[in-house]
Design a protein around this motif. Structure first.
Motif, PDB file in Angstrom:
ATOM      1  N   GLU A   1       0.839   6.969   1.204  1.00 55.79           N
ATOM      2  CA  GLU A   1      -0.032   6.053   1.932  1.00 55.79           C
ATOM      3  C   GLU A   1       0.300   4.596   1.599  1.00 55.79           C
ATOM      4  N   GLU A   2       0.582   4.330   0.307  1.00 57.00           N
ATOM      5  CA  GLU A   2       0.953   2.970  -0.090  1.00 57.00           C
ATOM      6  C   GLU A   2       2.270   2.561   0.564  1.00 57.00           C
ATOM      7  N   ILE A   3       3.216   3.473   0.614  1.00 60.35           N
ATOM      8  CA  ILE A   3       4.519   3.164   1.223  1.00 60.35           C
ATOM      9  C   ILE A   3       4.349   2.886   2.711  1.00 60.35           C
ATOM     10  N   LEU A   4       3.619   3.755   3.398  1.00 56.14           N
ATOM     11  CA  LEU A   4       3.424   3.568   4.836  1.00 56.14           C
ATOM     12  C   LEU A   4       2.647   2.288   5.130  1.00 56.14           C
ATOM     13  N   GLY A   5       1.782   1.883   4.229  1.00 55.60           N
ATOM     14  CA  GLY A   5       1.011   0.657   4.412  1.00 55.60           C
ATOM     15  C   GLY A   5       1.787  -0.608   4.134  1.00 55.60           C
ATOM     16  N   SER A   6       2.941  -0.497   3.507  1.00 49.45           N
ATOM     17  CA  SER A   6       3.708  -1.694   3.151  1.00 49.45           C
ATOM     18  C   SER A   6       5.012  -1.792   3.930  1.00 49.45           C
ATOM     19  N   MET A   7       5.045  -1.245   5.130  1.00 49.09           N
ATOM     20  CA  MET A   7       6.280  -1.252   5.919  1.00 49.09           C
ATOM     21  C   MET A   7       6.376  -2.404   6.905  1.00 49.09           C
ATOM     22  N   GLU A   8       5.399  -3.287   6.940  1.00 53.01           N
ATOM     23  CA  GLU A   8       5.441  -4.379   7.916  1.00 53.01           C
ATOM     24  C   GLU A   8       6.592  -5.336   7.630  1.00 53.01           C
TER      25      GLU A   8
ATOM     26  N   ILE B   1       8.951  -4.829  -1.426  1.00 49.60           N
ATOM     27  CA  ILE B   1       9.405  -5.343  -2.725  1.00 49.60           C
ATOM     28  C   ILE B   1       8.210  -5.500  -3.660  1.00 49.60           C
ATOM     29  N   GLN B   2       7.106  -6.014  -3.135  1.00 50.72           N
ATOM     30  CA  GLN B   2       5.893  -6.172  -3.942  1.00 50.72           C
ATOM     31  C   GLN B   2       5.356  -4.827  -4.417  1.00 50.72           C
ATOM     32  N   LEU B   3       5.401  -3.826  -3.542  1.00 51.84           N
ATOM     33  CA  LEU B   3       4.911  -2.495  -3.892  1.00 51.84           C
ATOM     34  C   LEU B   3       5.699  -1.906  -5.061  1.00 51.84           C
ATOM     35  N   TYR B   4       7.008  -2.098  -5.063  1.00 56.45           N
ATOM     36  CA  TYR B   4       7.863  -1.538  -6.110  1.00 56.45           C
ATOM     37  C   TYR B   4       8.077  -2.493  -7.283  1.00 56.45           C
ATOM     38  N   SER B   5       7.408  -3.631  -7.303  1.00 60.19           N
ATOM     39  CA  SER B   5       7.638  -4.625  -8.354  1.00 60.19           C
ATOM     40  C   SER B   5       7.272  -4.139  -9.750  1.00 60.19           C
ATOM     41  N   SER B   6       6.345  -3.204  -9.863  1.00 60.14           N
ATOM     42  CA  SER B   6       5.949  -2.718 -11.182  1.00 60.14           C
ATOM     43  C   SER B   6       6.661  -1.424 -11.571  1.00 60.14           C
ATOM     44  N   SER B   7       7.585  -0.956 -10.736  1.00 55.88           N
ATOM     45  CA  SER B   7       8.310   0.285 -11.050  1.00 55.88           C
ATOM     46  C   SER B   7       9.694  -0.050 -11.608  1.00 55.88           C
ATOM     47  N   ILE B   8      10.416   0.980 -12.008  1.00 54.48           N
ATOM     48  CA  ILE B   8      11.764   0.761 -12.522  1.00 54.48           C
ATOM     49  C   ILE B   8      12.728   0.377 -11.403  1.00 54.48           C
TER      50      ILE B   8
ATOM     51  N   SER C   1      16.072  -2.639  -7.227  1.00 54.03           N
ATOM     52  CA  SER C   1      16.596  -1.839  -6.120  1.00 54.03           C
ATOM     53  C   SER C   1      15.913  -2.200  -4.811  1.00 54.03           C
ATOM     54  N   ALA C   2      14.616  -2.392  -4.845  1.00 51.62           N
ATOM     55  CA  ALA C   2      13.873  -2.701  -3.622  1.00 51.62           C
ATOM     56  C   ALA C   2      14.300  -4.035  -3.025  1.00 51.62           C
ATOM     57  N   ALA C   3      14.765  -4.943  -3.867  1.00 47.35           N
ATOM     58  CA  ALA C   3      15.173  -6.265  -3.397  1.00 47.35           C
ATOM     59  C   ALA C   3      16.661  -6.350  -3.051  1.00 47.35           C
ATOM     60  N   ALA C   4      17.404  -5.281  -3.221  1.00 41.50           N
ATOM     61  CA  ALA C   4      18.839  -5.292  -2.934  1.00 41.50           C
ATOM     62  C   ALA C   4      19.079  -5.559  -1.452  1.00 41.50           C
ATOM     63  N   PRO C   5      20.023  -6.442  -1.122  1.00 45.33           N
ATOM     64  CA  PRO C   5      20.236  -6.815   0.276  1.00 45.33           C
ATOM     65  C   PRO C   5      20.943  -5.753   1.130  1.00 45.33           C
ATOM     66  N   THR C   6      21.725  -4.876   0.508  1.00 46.50           N
ATOM     67  CA  THR C   6      22.444  -3.848   1.268  1.00 46.50           C
ATOM     68  C   THR C   6      22.155  -2.474   0.669  1.00 46.50           C
ATOM     69  N   MET C   7      22.443  -1.445   1.439  1.00 48.26           N
ATOM     70  CA  MET C   7      22.219  -0.084   0.949  1.00 48.26           C
ATOM     71  C   MET C   7      23.179   0.247  -0.198  1.00 48.26           C
ATOM     72  N   THR C   8      24.389  -0.273  -0.168  1.00 50.65           N
ATOM     73  CA  THR C   8      25.336  -0.041  -1.258  1.00 50.65           C
ATOM     74  C   THR C   8      24.797  -0.615  -2.561  1.00 50.65           C
ATOM     75  N   GLU C   9      24.279  -1.832  -2.499  1.00 46.85           N
ATOM     76  CA  GLU C   9      23.703  -2.449  -3.690  1.00 46.85           C
ATOM     77  C   GLU C   9      22.426  -1.734  -4.111  1.00 46.85           C
ATOM     78  N   PHE C  10      21.658  -1.249  -3.132  1.00 46.62           N
ATOM     79  CA  PHE C  10      20.464  -0.474  -3.461  1.00 46.62           C
ATOM     80  C   PHE C  10      20.843   0.760  -4.270  1.00 46.62           C
ATOM     81  N   GLU C  11      21.839   1.512  -3.797  1.00 49.90           N
ATOM     82  CA  GLU C  11      22.262   2.734  -4.489  1.00 49.90           C
ATOM     83  C   GLU C  11      22.709   2.416  -5.915  1.00 49.90           C
ATOM     84  N   LEU C  12      23.471   1.346  -6.076  1.00 54.17           N
ATOM     85  CA  LEU C  12      23.942   0.949  -7.404  1.00 54.17           C
ATOM     86  C   LEU C  12      22.772   0.612  -8.318  1.00 54.17           C
ATOM     87  N   GLU C  13      21.858  -0.221  -7.839  1.00 51.44           N
ATOM     88  CA  GLU C  13      20.705  -0.623  -8.657  1.00 51.44           C
ATOM     89  C   GLU C  13      19.783   0.554  -8.965  1.00 51.44           C
ATOM     90  N   ALA C  14      19.589   1.437  -7.993  1.00 52.06           N
ATOM     91  CA  ALA C  14      18.712   2.590  -8.213  1.00 52.06           C
ATOM     92  C   ALA C  14      19.304   3.546  -9.234  1.00 52.06           C
TER      93      ALA C  14
END
Length: 134
Positions: free
Chosen positions: A39-46, A52-59, A63-76
């Motif tokens: 529900e939190e994820i679906l509510g923060s899709m605008e 990024i704010q939703l995932y700011s307190s997670s590990i 990753s959430a702020a990565a500009p590309t999917m390649t960088e996302f995968e690396l950071e995650a």
């Protein structure tokens, strides 16, 4: 397991956002059981900033702020490895086995990246940039 669910949900959300689709499609792709509820994820899709704010307190805050999917995968992947590495100081228990399996997965992924990159003719510098921290 909960962190891997969060990573999978974040990946699905980012891909859905990049495709220009919204929550209706994503409802069927998300997995229950992570630290962040569906529900939190679906509510923060605008906007991307809400996600990024939703995932700011997670590990996965980087990753959430990565500009590309390649960088996302690396950071995650790096975030998961850092989390698993916290088990280094435990000498007995399931953490030892989990850390060993995660290290094997990481080595196999590095080998796949290197071999596939060599087959495709990717430069050594570009391959180094794609390898995960270990």
């Amino acid at each position: 397991v909960r962190n891997r669910i969060d990573r999978t949900n974040l990946r699905s959300t980012l891909r859905t956002m990049y495709m220009g689709r919204r929550g209706e499609l994503l409802k069927y792709a998300l997995i229950e059981g992570g630290h962040i509820s569906i529900e939190e994820i679906l509510g923060s899709m605008e906007t991307r900033d809400e996600l990024i704010q939703l995932y700011s307190s997670s590990i996965f805050h980087k990753s959430a702020a990565a500009p590309t999917m390649t960088e996302f995968e690396l950071e995650a992947d790096n975030a998961i490895e850092l989390f698993v590495a916290s088990g280094n100081y435990i000498s007995f228990g399931p953490e030892v086995v989990i850390e060993y399996v995660a290290a094997m997965e990481s080595e196999l992924m590095a080998l796949r990246i290197i071999l596939t990159g060599r087959l495709m003719g990717i430069s050594t510098e570009a391959l180094r940039g794609r390898l995960r921290e270990s």
